[in-house]
Design a protein around this motif. Structure first.
Motif, PDB file in Angstrom:
ATOM      1  N   ARG A  50       0.869  -1.183   0.000  1.00  0.00           N
ATOM      2  CA  ARG A  50       0.000   0.000   0.000  1.00  0.00           C
ATOM      3  C   ARG A  50       0.898   1.223   0.000  1.00  0.00           C
ATOM      4  O   ARG A  50       1.808   1.332   0.821  1.00  0.00           O
ATOM      5  N   VAL A  51       0.622   2.134  -0.910  1.00  0.00           N
ATOM      6  CA  VAL A  51       1.309   3.421  -0.918  1.00  0.00           C
ATOM      7  C   VAL A  51       0.274   4.475  -0.520  1.00  0.00           C
ATOM      8  O   VAL A  51      -0.845   4.473  -1.023  1.00  0.00           O
ATOM      9  N   THR A  52       0.671   5.338   0.422  1.00  0.00           N
ATOM     10  CA  THR A  52      -0.220   6.371   0.951  1.00  0.00           C
ATOM     11  C   THR A  52       0.480   7.717   0.876  1.00  0.00           C
ATOM     12  O   THR A  52       1.656   7.827   1.225  1.00  0.00           O
ATOM     13  N   VAL A  53      -0.258   8.721   0.416  1.00  0.00           N
ATOM     14  CA  VAL A  53       0.259  10.093   0.389  1.00  0.00           C
ATOM     15  C   VAL A  53      -0.689  10.931   1.231  1.00  0.00           C
ATOM     16  O   VAL A  53      -1.905  10.906   1.028  1.00  0.00           O
ATOM     17  N   ARG A  54      -0.117  11.657   2.216  1.00  0.00           N
ATOM     18  CA  ARG A  54      -0.923  12.472   3.130  1.00  0.00           C
ATOM     19  C   ARG A  54      -0.595  13.948   2.968  1.00  0.00           C
ATOM     20  O   ARG A  54       0.545  14.313   2.686  1.00  0.00           O
ATOM     21  N   LYS A  77      15.775   2.103  -9.900  1.00  0.00           N
ATOM     22  CA  LYS A  77      15.139   1.752 -11.165  1.00  0.00           C
ATOM     23  C   LYS A  77      13.627   1.693 -10.984  1.00  0.00           C
ATOM     24  O   LYS A  77      13.136   1.145  -9.999  1.00  0.00           O
ATOM     25  N   LEU A  78      12.896   2.221 -11.953  1.00  0.00           N
ATOM     26  CA  LEU A  78      11.437   2.199 -11.915  1.00  0.00           C
ATOM     27  C   LEU A  78      10.932   0.766 -12.040  1.00  0.00           C
ATOM     28  O   LEU A  78      11.360   0.020 -12.919  1.00  0.00           O
ATOM     29  N   VAL A  79      10.023   0.378 -11.125  1.00  0.00           N
ATOM     30  CA  VAL A  79       9.430  -0.946 -11.145  1.00  0.00           C
ATOM     31  C   VAL A  79       7.964  -0.861 -11.553  1.00  0.00           C
ATOM     32  O   VAL A  79       7.464  -1.683 -12.308  1.00  0.00           O
ATOM     33  N   LYS A  80       7.267   0.173 -11.049  1.00  0.00           N
ATOM     34  CA  LYS A  80       5.833   0.265 -11.283  1.00  0.00           C
ATOM     35  C   LYS A  80       5.352   1.700 -11.095  1.00  0.00           C
ATOM     36  O   LYS A  80       5.880   2.428 -10.270  1.00  0.00           O
ATOM     37  N   ARG A  81       4.361   2.075 -11.888  1.00  0.00           N
ATOM     38  CA  ARG A  81       3.647   3.346 -11.698  1.00  0.00           C
ATOM     39  C   ARG A  81       2.300   2.993 -11.076  1.00  0.00           C
ATOM     40  O   ARG A  81       1.602   2.110 -11.574  1.00  0.00           O
ATOM     41  N   VAL A  82       1.958   3.683 -10.002  1.00  0.00           N
ATOM     42  CA  VAL A  82       0.724   3.394  -9.276  1.00  0.00           C
ATOM     43  C   VAL A  82      -0.121   4.662  -9.236  1.00  0.00           C
ATOM     44  O   VAL A  82       0.386   5.741  -8.927  1.00  0.00           O
ATOM     45  N   VAL A  83      -1.413   4.521  -9.551  1.00  0.00           N
ATOM     46  CA  VAL A  83      -2.348   5.644  -9.478  1.00  0.00           C
ATOM     47  C   VAL A  83      -3.093   5.546  -8.155  1.00  0.00           C
ATOM     48  O   VAL A  83      -3.618   4.483  -7.799  1.00  0.00           O
ATOM     49  N   LEU A  84      -3.126   6.644  -7.408  1.00  0.00           N
ATOM     50  CA  LEU A  84      -3.812   6.684  -6.107  1.00  0.00           C
ATOM     51  C   LEU A  84      -5.322   6.693  -6.350  1.00  0.00           C
ATOM     52  O   LEU A  84      -5.840   7.584  -7.023  1.00  0.00           O
ATOM     53  N   THR A  85      -6.029   5.685  -5.812  1.00  0.00           N
ATOM     54  CA  THR A  85      -7.440   5.488  -6.143  1.00  0.00           C
ATOM     55  C   THR A  85      -8.396   5.611  -4.965  1.00  0.00           C
ATOM     56  O   THR A  85      -9.606   5.658  -5.164  1.00  0.00           O
ATOM     57  N   GLU A  86      -7.888   5.642  -3.750  1.00  0.00           N
ATOM     58  CA  GLU A  86      -8.749   5.716  -2.564  1.00  0.00           C
ATOM     59  C   GLU A  86      -8.379   6.956  -1.766  1.00  0.00           C
ATOM     60  O   GLU A  86      -7.208   7.331  -1.708  1.00  0.00           O
ATOM     61  N   THR A  87      -9.371   7.549  -1.119  1.00  0.00           N
ATOM     62  CA  THR A  87      -9.069   8.742  -0.324  1.00  0.00           C
ATOM     63  C   THR A  87      -9.972   8.800   0.892  1.00  0.00           C
ATOM     64  O   THR A  87     -11.088   8.287   0.886  1.00  0.00           O
ATOM     65  N   GLY A  88      -9.454   9.404   1.969  1.00  0.00           N
ATOM     66  CA  GLY A  88     -10.215   9.569   3.197  1.00  0.00           C
ATOM     67  C   GLY A  88      -9.666  10.737   3.986  1.00  0.00           C
ATOM     68  O   GLY A  88      -8.521  11.147   3.788  1.00  0.00           O
ATOM     69  N   GLY A  89     -10.480  11.278   4.880  1.00  0.00           N
ATOM     70  CA  GLY A  89     -10.062  12.436   5.663  1.00  0.00           C
ATOM     71  C   GLY A  89      -9.775  12.086   7.102  1.00  0.00           C
ATOM     72  O   GLY A  89      -9.984  10.955   7.539  1.00  0.00           O
ATOM     73  N   ALA A 100      -3.339   3.604  -2.563  1.00  0.00           N
ATOM     74  CA  ALA A 100      -3.652   2.531  -3.504  1.00  0.00           C
ATOM     75  C   ALA A 100      -2.912   1.281  -3.061  1.00  0.00           C
ATOM     76  O   ALA A 100      -1.804   1.362  -2.529  1.00  0.00           O
ATOM     77  N   ASP A 101      -3.543   0.120  -3.274  1.00  0.00           N
ATOM     78  CA  ASP A 101      -2.908  -1.169  -3.033  1.00  0.00           C
ATOM     79  C   ASP A 101      -2.487  -1.741  -4.377  1.00  0.00           C
ATOM     80  O   ASP A 101      -3.176  -1.556  -5.389  1.00  0.00           O
ATOM     81  N   PHE A 102      -1.357  -2.446  -4.399  1.00  0.00           N
ATOM     82  CA  PHE A 102      -0.858  -3.011  -5.650  1.00  0.00           C
ATOM     83  C   PHE A 102       0.003  -4.225  -5.357  1.00  0.00           C
ATOM     84  O   PHE A 102       0.473  -4.421  -4.247  1.00  0.00           O
ATOM     85  N   ARG A 103       0.211  -5.045  -6.383  1.00  0.00           N
ATOM     86  CA  ARG A 103       1.051  -6.240  -6.284  1.00  0.00           C
ATOM     87  C   ARG A 103       2.419  -5.934  -6.860  1.00  0.00           C
ATOM     88  O   ARG A 103       2.552  -5.182  -7.817  1.00  0.00           O
ATOM     89  N   LEU A 104       3.435  -6.578  -6.289  1.00  0.00           N
ATOM     90  CA  LEU A 104       4.801  -6.375  -6.738  1.00  0.00           C
ATOM     91  C   LEU A 104       5.562  -7.680  -6.555  1.00  0.00           C
ATOM     92  O   LEU A 104       5.600  -8.225  -5.456  1.00  0.00           O
ATOM     93  N   SER A 105       6.144  -8.198  -7.622  1.00  0.00           N
ATOM     94  CA  SER A 105       6.943  -9.434  -7.554  1.00  0.00           C
ATOM     95  C   SER A 105       8.413  -9.073  -7.690  1.00  0.00           C
ATOM     96  O   SER A 105       8.858  -8.688  -8.776  1.00  0.00           O
ATOM     97  N   LEU A 106       9.126  -9.190  -6.603  1.00  0.00           N
ATOM     98  CA  LEU A 106      10.560  -8.904  -6.579  1.00  0.00           C
ATOM     99  C   LEU A 106      11.255  -9.952  -5.723  1.00  0.00           C
ATOM    100  O   LEU A 106      10.639 -10.540  -4.820  1.00  0.00           O
ATOM    101  N   PRO A 107      12.546 -10.202  -5.960  1.00  0.00           N
ATOM    102  CA  PRO A 107      13.273 -11.148  -5.111  1.00  0.00           C
ATOM    103  C   PRO A 107      13.329 -10.670  -3.660  1.00  0.00           C
ATOM    104  O   PRO A 107      13.312  -9.464  -3.386  1.00  0.00           O
ATOM    105  N   ARG A 108      13.407 -11.636  -2.740  1.00  0.00           N
ATOM    106  CA  ARG A 108      13.545 -11.308  -1.316  1.00  0.00           C
ATOM    107  C   ARG A 108      14.786 -10.455  -1.103  1.00  0.00           C
ATOM    108  O   ARG A 108      15.805 -10.630  -1.763  1.00  0.00           O
ATOM    109  N   GLY A 109      14.687  -9.501  -0.169  1.00  0.00           N
ATOM    110  CA  GLY A 109      15.821  -8.662   0.169  1.00  0.00           C
ATOM    111  C   GLY A 109      15.966  -7.412  -0.687  1.00  0.00           C
ATOM    112  O   GLY A 109      16.848  -6.606  -0.447  1.00  0.00           O
ATOM    113  N   THR A 110      15.096  -7.252  -1.689  1.00  0.00           N
ATOM    114  CA  THR A 110      15.163  -6.076  -2.557  1.00  0.00           C
ATOM    115  C   THR A 110      14.709  -4.830  -1.799  1.00  0.00           C
ATOM    116  O   THR A 110      13.695  -4.856  -1.105  1.00  0.00           O
TER     117      THR A 110
END
Length: 135
Positions: A50-54, A77-89, A100-110
């Motif tokens: 989950r990425v959150t911007v406040r 290095k760029l892995v993914k572009r994510v669009v923020l889709t949920e908001t709350g106050g 926004a929540d998203f999936r990411l497949s990367l090796p352990r320890g990255t």
């Protein structure tokens, strides 16, 4: 203080313009801007994040860059572009969280981070970068 120094503690808005006045002397104005607060957190599944911007405003439909650190090149290095889709106050605070929540497949320890570029944060905020997360 002796030598002409001074300090002042205050709270700014998102963007503030400041200047000092002493007797008949007025300094040139400076602009102080806040950085958007960015958080990257793994969710229970291990592959989801989950990425959150406040801030004092919401950032719905703005983009965040997810990057991984390439040790071989010593660069992010760029892995993914994510669009923020949920908001709350935050009642009583006057601010908002956008995420926004998203999936990411990367090796352990990255090492990964989220970058909210100034192009997405402007005109009010500066961009921001999350703390590093080890996948």
């Amino acid at each position: 203080r002796e030598g002409g120094t001074w300090t002042l503690e205050f709270s700014t808005g998102i963007t503030s313009t400041l200047r000092a006045v002493w007797k008949e002397h007025v300094s040139a104005p400076i602009i102080v801007r806040q950085r958007a607060s960015v958080q990257l957190a793994p969710l229970a599944s291990g592959r989801q994040f989950r990425v959150t911007v406040r801030g004092k405003r919401q950032f719905w439909r703005k983009g965040v860059l997810v990057q991984r650190f390439d040790r071989r090149l010593g660069a992010w290095k760029l892995v993914k572009r994510v669009v923020l889709t949920e908001t709350g106050g935050f009642p009583g605070y006057g601010g908002a969280a956008t995420w926004a929540d998203f999936r990411l497949s990367l090796p352990r320890g990255t090492l990964v981070r989220a970058v909210f570029p100034r192009s997405q944060a402007s005109p009010c905020y500066l961009g921001g970068v999350s703390k590093l997360v080890r996948k």
